[in-house]
Design a protein around this motif. Structure first.
Motif, mmCIF file in Angstrom:
data_model
loop_
_atom_site.group_PDB
_atom_site.id
_atom_site.type_symbol
_atom_site.label_atom_id
_atom_site.label_comp_id
_atom_site.label_asym_id
_atom_site.label_seq_id
_atom_site.Cartn_x
_atom_site.Cartn_y
_atom_site.Cartn_z
ATOM 1 N N VAL A 1 67.087 -39.684 -26.104
ATOM 2 C CA VAL A 1 66.889 -40.999 -25.490
ATOM 3 C C VAL A 1 65.408 -41.249 -25.254
ATOM 4 O O VAL A 1 64.889 -42.348 -25.530
ATOM 5 C CB VAL A 1 67.668 -41.098 -24.162
ATOM 6 C CG1 VAL A 1 67.296 -42.371 -23.411
ATOM 7 C CG2 VAL A 1 69.165 -41.055 -24.420
ATOM 8 N N MET A 2 64.684 -40.222 -24.767
ATOM 9 C CA MET A 2 63.244 -40.367 -24.540
ATOM 10 C C MET A 2 62.517 -40.674 -25.847
ATOM 11 O O MET A 2 61.652 -41.559 -25.903
ATOM 12 C CB MET A 2 62.676 -39.091 -23.927
ATOM 13 C CG MET A 2 61.169 -39.153 -23.674
ATOM 14 S SD MET A 2 60.465 -37.550 -23.225
ATOM 15 C CE MET A 2 60.587 -36.702 -24.809
ATOM 16 N N GLU B 1 63.727 -42.056 -28.565
ATOM 17 C CA GLU B 1 64.050 -43.415 -29.001
ATOM 18 C C GLU B 1 63.281 -44.449 -28.198
ATOM 19 O O GLU B 1 62.838 -45.474 -28.729
ATOM 20 C CB GLU B 1 65.551 -43.647 -28.898
ATOM 21 C CG GLU B 1 66.355 -42.829 -29.905
ATOM 22 C CD GLU B 1 67.852 -42.899 -29.655
ATOM 23 O OE1 GLU B 1 68.251 -43.499 -28.612
ATOM 24 O OE2 GLU B 1 68.614 -42.363 -30.471
ATOM 25 N N ASN B 2 63.131 -44.188 -26.906
ATOM 26 C CA ASN B 2 62.348 -45.101 -26.072
ATOM 27 C C ASN B 2 60.876 -45.122 -26.487
ATOM 28 O O ASN B 2 60.227 -46.185 -26.493
ATOM 29 C CB ASN B 2 62.459 -44.699 -24.600
ATOM 30 C CG ASN B 2 63.832 -44.996 -24.011
ATOM 31 O OD1 ASN B 2 64.571 -45.826 -24.538
ATOM 32 N ND2 ASN B 2 64.172 -44.322 -22.927
ATOM 33 N N GLY C 1 60.588 -46.956 -29.810
ATOM 34 C CA GLY C 1 60.911 -48.359 -29.585
ATOM 35 C C GLY C 1 59.795 -49.104 -28.885
ATOM 36 O O GLY C 1 59.419 -50.224 -29.282
ATOM 37 N N SER C 2 59.223 -48.495 -27.856
ATOM 38 C CA SER C 2 58.133 -49.160 -27.118
ATOM 39 C C SER C 2 56.860 -49.229 -27.955
ATOM 40 O O SER C 2 56.116 -50.212 -27.894
ATOM 41 C CB SER C 2 57.865 -48.431 -25.797
ATOM 42 O OG SER C 2 57.454 -47.093 -26.029
ATOM 43 N N GLU D 1 57.302 -52.089 -30.397
ATOM 44 C CA GLU D 1 57.104 -53.372 -29.732
ATOM 45 C C GLU D 1 55.619 -53.643 -29.514
ATOM 46 O O GLU D 1 55.147 -54.773 -29.685
ATOM 47 C CB GLU D 1 57.835 -53.377 -28.392
ATOM 48 C CG GLU D 1 57.725 -54.688 -27.622
ATOM 49 C CD GLU D 1 58.270 -55.881 -28.410
ATOM 50 O OE1 GLU D 1 57.779 -57.004 -28.181
ATOM 51 O OE2 GLU D 1 59.182 -55.688 -29.243
#
Length: 300
Positions: A61-62, A64-65, A68-69, A72
């Motif tokens: 999850v970390m 992917e975050n 993802g960030s 962006e």
């Protein structure tokens, strides 16, 4: 035509964010996609049962975050660049080397977050630069160099750089950026000679400076013909090459050096000059292997 993406290794560190920023500008300049990759052996530390369960692990999850960030951030910076992301449960060096097989270039930061979760360490960047067959850019240096404010690229010429991929990469980058190109060939008196005391008494001392200048002319002849619009400055200097290149990097946007791969050797293959500039240059450093495509897509 170059079709491969600009691959960036990210891990959430400030260094990898600078690498993503730099690579996004470079991808826009070259008209190639940007691929953000997080590679970590998190599955080794959290256990195969957890990895194969329906629930995603905390490290996944970390990761992917992080990608993802970062994606962006890149989209806000250069909206027209196509961005893809991936989280790879693999060892970082191997993953980036594999990505490099299909990449326009691989871009890394100069250091990572450290610890098990932060796999993009300085040693990873160094290992990728030493072993990749595509150009590798380690993003480092001061604000002016990172932003391309100097309007100048520096290329170091070694003994095997006659019309080499590093030479063509440098000329193509300079033309694309519409900036000047400093090409450096350093030379030294052999330890057993001085300018006043040649090796053989009674014979004229060989002109090592003239030899260096001739090698520079030979190395650049074809590229000068192919890129006549590049503003070129030759630098022939009696000094250790690494010292000259580090000095010039303070007023450069990109420093380029070549790397000669040895077939069958998988270990470190960087010489002293490349190793030094990767650690200490005041601008991003590109290591270009022999046998790779130039920045405009041509091949040897």
């Amino acid at each position: 035509m170059v079709t491969g993406p600009m691959v960036v290794g990210v891990d959430g560190s400030a260094s990898s964010l600078l690498a993503a920023d730099w690579a996004s500008d470079e991808a826009l300049r070259h008209g190639v996609p940007l691929r953000l990759v997080y590679a970590s052996l998190w599955h080794r530390y959290e256990g195969s049962a957890l990895v194969t369960s329906l629930a995603r692990s905390g490290s996944q999850v970390m990761a992917e975050n992080i990608v993802g960030s970062t994606a962006e951030r890149v989209r806000r910076r250069v909206p027209s660049v196509r961005v893809t992301t991936d989280v790879l449960p693999e060892e970082a060096v191997g993953a980036l080397l594999e990505e490099g097989q299909r990449a326009f270039a691989v871009v890394t930061g100069s250091r990572g977050r450290g610890g098990i979760a932060g796999m993009l360490l300085g040693s990873v960047s160094l290992a990728v630069a030493a072993r990749a067959h595509c150009p590798v850019v380690v993003v480092r240096g001061d604000k002016a160099g990172l932003e391309g404010a100097h309007g100048r690229i520096v290329l170091g010429i070694g003994d095997v750089d006659v019309d080499s991929p590093a030479v063509r990469f440098a000329f193509a980058e300079a033309r694309l950026r519409t900036c000047g190109l400093d090409v450096v060939r350093a030379w030294r008196w052999p330890s057993h000679e001085t300018a006043d005391h040649p090796r053989v008494v009674g014979e004229p001392s060989p002109s090592y400076e003239a030899q260096a200048s001739c090698l520079l002319d030979e190395a650049l002849a074809k590229a000068e013909h192919d890129y006549p619009d590049v503003a070129l400055r030759r630098v022939v200097s009696e000094s250790p090459a690494r010292k000259v290149l580090l000095r010039l990097s303070a007023a450069a946007d990109l420093l380029i050096v070549g790397a000669q791969r040895r077939p069958g050797q998988a270990g470190m293959q960087l010489g002293r000059v490349a190793h030094t500039v990767l650690h200490h240059a005041a601008c991003p450093v590109a290591v270009v292997s022999r046998g790779v495509a130039a920045a405009d897509g041509t091949t040897p």
